[in-house]
Design a protein around this motif. Structure first.
Motif, mmCIF file in Angstrom:
data_model
loop_
_atom_site.group_PDB
_atom_site.id
_atom_site.type_symbol
_atom_site.label_atom_id
_atom_site.label_comp_id
_atom_site.label_asym_id
_atom_site.label_seq_id
_atom_site.Cartn_x
_atom_site.Cartn_y
_atom_site.Cartn_z
ATOM 1 N N TYR A 73 0.856 -1.187 0.000
ATOM 2 C CA TYR A 73 0.000 0.000 0.000
ATOM 3 C C TYR A 73 0.891 1.236 0.000
ATOM 4 C CZ TYR A 73 -4.491 -2.323 0.476
ATOM 5 O OH TYR A 73 -5.625 -3.048 0.231
ATOM 6 N N PRO A 74 0.453 2.313 -0.636
ATOM 7 C CA PRO A 74 1.312 3.479 -0.857
ATOM 8 C C PRO A 74 1.912 4.112 0.400
ATOM 9 C CG PRO A 74 -0.731 3.697 -2.097
ATOM 10 C CD PRO A 74 -0.848 2.480 -1.249
ATOM 11 N N ASP A 75 1.190 4.221 1.480
ATOM 12 C CA ASP A 75 1.685 4.927 2.665
ATOM 13 C C ASP A 75 2.267 3.999 3.723
ATOM 14 O OD1 ASP A 75 0.999 7.344 1.544
ATOM 15 O OD2 ASP A 75 -1.026 7.311 2.361
ATOM 16 N N GLU A 76 2.657 2.805 3.333
ATOM 17 C CA GLU A 76 3.238 1.838 4.267
ATOM 18 C C GLU A 76 4.616 1.412 3.769
ATOM 19 O OE1 GLU A 76 -1.047 -0.216 5.432
ATOM 20 O OE2 GLU A 76 0.542 -1.458 4.612
ATOM 21 N N PRO A 77 5.458 0.924 4.682
ATOM 22 C CA PRO A 77 6.761 0.414 4.232
ATOM 23 C C PRO A 77 6.580 -0.739 3.241
ATOM 24 C CG PRO A 77 6.650 0.510 6.634
ATOM 25 C CD PRO A 77 5.271 0.804 6.114
ATOM 26 N N THR A 78 7.509 -0.881 2.343
ATOM 27 C CA THR A 78 7.452 -1.957 1.359
ATOM 28 C C THR A 78 7.538 -3.307 2.065
ATOM 29 O OG1 THR A 78 8.448 -0.574 -0.313
ATOM 30 C CG2 THR A 78 8.601 -2.942 -0.654
ATOM 31 N N LEU A 115 8.190 2.953 12.564
ATOM 32 C CA LEU A 115 8.108 1.525 12.260
ATOM 33 C C LEU A 115 8.834 1.190 10.953
ATOM 34 C CD1 LEU A 115 4.418 0.736 13.259
ATOM 35 C CD2 LEU A 115 6.493 -0.072 14.394
ATOM 36 N N ALA A 116 9.124 2.215 10.166
ATOM 37 C CA ALA A 116 9.795 1.989 8.881
ATOM 38 C C ALA A 116 11.170 1.355 9.062
ATOM 39 C CB ALA A 116 9.910 3.306 8.112
ATOM 40 N N VAL A 117 11.728 1.402 10.263
ATOM 41 C CA VAL A 117 13.037 0.774 10.485
ATOM 42 C C VAL A 117 12.929 -0.750 10.525
ATOM 43 C CG1 VAL A 117 13.916 2.780 11.738
ATOM 44 C CG2 VAL A 117 12.950 0.864 13.014
ATOM 45 N N ALA A 131 0.800 0.519 9.792
ATOM 46 C CA ALA A 131 -0.071 1.696 9.899
ATOM 47 C C ALA A 131 -0.990 1.641 11.117
ATOM 48 C CB ALA A 131 -0.917 1.843 8.635
ATOM 49 N N TYR A 132 -1.352 0.454 11.576
ATOM 50 C CA TYR A 132 -2.387 0.332 12.616
ATOM 51 C C TYR A 132 -1.897 -0.310 13.910
ATOM 52 C CZ TYR A 132 -5.225 1.383 8.558
ATOM 53 O OH TYR A 132 -5.741 1.987 7.432
ATOM 54 N N ALA A 133 -0.597 -0.292 14.155
ATOM 55 C CA ALA A 133 -0.061 -0.879 15.387
ATOM 56 C C ALA A 133 -0.694 -0.240 16.614
ATOM 57 C CB ALA A 133 1.456 -0.725 15.435
ATOM 58 N N ARG A 134 -0.874 1.061 16.600
ATOM 59 C CA ARG A 134 -1.426 1.765 17.763
ATOM 60 C C ARG A 134 -2.879 1.400 18.036
ATOM 61 N NH1 ARG A 134 1.384 7.582 18.499
ATOM 62 N NH2 ARG A 134 3.513 6.792 18.404
ATOM 63 N N LEU A 135 -3.513 0.729 17.091
ATOM 64 C CA LEU A 135 -4.889 0.264 17.286
ATOM 65 C C LEU A 135 -4.935 -1.217 17.644
ATOM 66 C CD1 LEU A 135 -6.536 2.155 14.294
ATOM 67 C CD2 LEU A 135 -6.523 2.807 16.715
#
Length: 177
Positions: A73-78, A115-117, A131-135
């Motif tokens: 998805y575009p706004d998430e790490p590959t 989280l990108a690391v 994207a949703y770890a905090r949820l």
């Protein structure tokens, strides 16, 4: 940041169909795989979304308790989902199970940019969702020996939590009506 995954000596690789079969074996699950002509955006076409729905209908509101994504998805790490047969299982496990797996409450999860690391291209490793770890969401790409057992158990937890949310919503609407 890897999470604690219990390995029960399974020599298995879960393919996408096996994950779908496991999720759909639970009671009151509705699976939706959008495609051309559905109301879903094209990015979601071919992915799978799993809802708790005792009436057997796709809910018009609410979130799935698990998903399978088949593309980055575009706004998430590959995640490397462009590889043939690659997919990522995403599971809404809630605060308690998330904390058991990650060692901290989801509200204390790193921000998405931090989280990108993590190496989301690595297969068979349970990670906080990008994207949703905090949820309270976890994910794993191509579950196999290290994570398949955990994926199966966490899907059951996510299903139970979705059933509990459904029951609370129904009780609220019955009390209000």
């Amino acid at each position: 940041m890897h999470v604690n995954v219990t390995v029960e000596g399974m020599d298995e690789v879960m393919n996408e169909d096996e994950v779908i079969d496991h999720v759909c074996s639970l009671p009151h699950v509705v699976a939706w795989r959008p495609g051309a002509g559905d109301d879903a955006p094209p990015i979601a076409w071919g992915d799978s979304f799993f809802y708790y729905s005792p009436d057997g209908l796709l809910p018009s509101t609410g979130q799935p308790f698990a998903t399978i994504t088949t593309k980055d998805y575009p706004d998430e790490p590959t995640c490397g989902l462009e590889r043939p047969g690659a997919f990522r299982v995403n599971i809404h496990v809630g605060a308690h199970a998330y904390e058991e797996q990650c060692g901290h409450h989801p509200r204390r999860a790193p921000a998405p940019e931090d989280l990108a690391v993590l190496d989301y291209r690595e297969s068979d490793v349970l990670l906080p969702h990008p994207a949703y770890a905090r949820l309270g969401w976890l994910c794993v790409s191509n579950p196999a020996q290290r994570s398949a057992s955990a994926v199966r158990g966490l899907v059951v937890i996510a299903h139970r939590l979705a059933a509990e949310r459904h029951q609370r919503r129904n009780e609220k609407s019955s009390a209000a009506g």
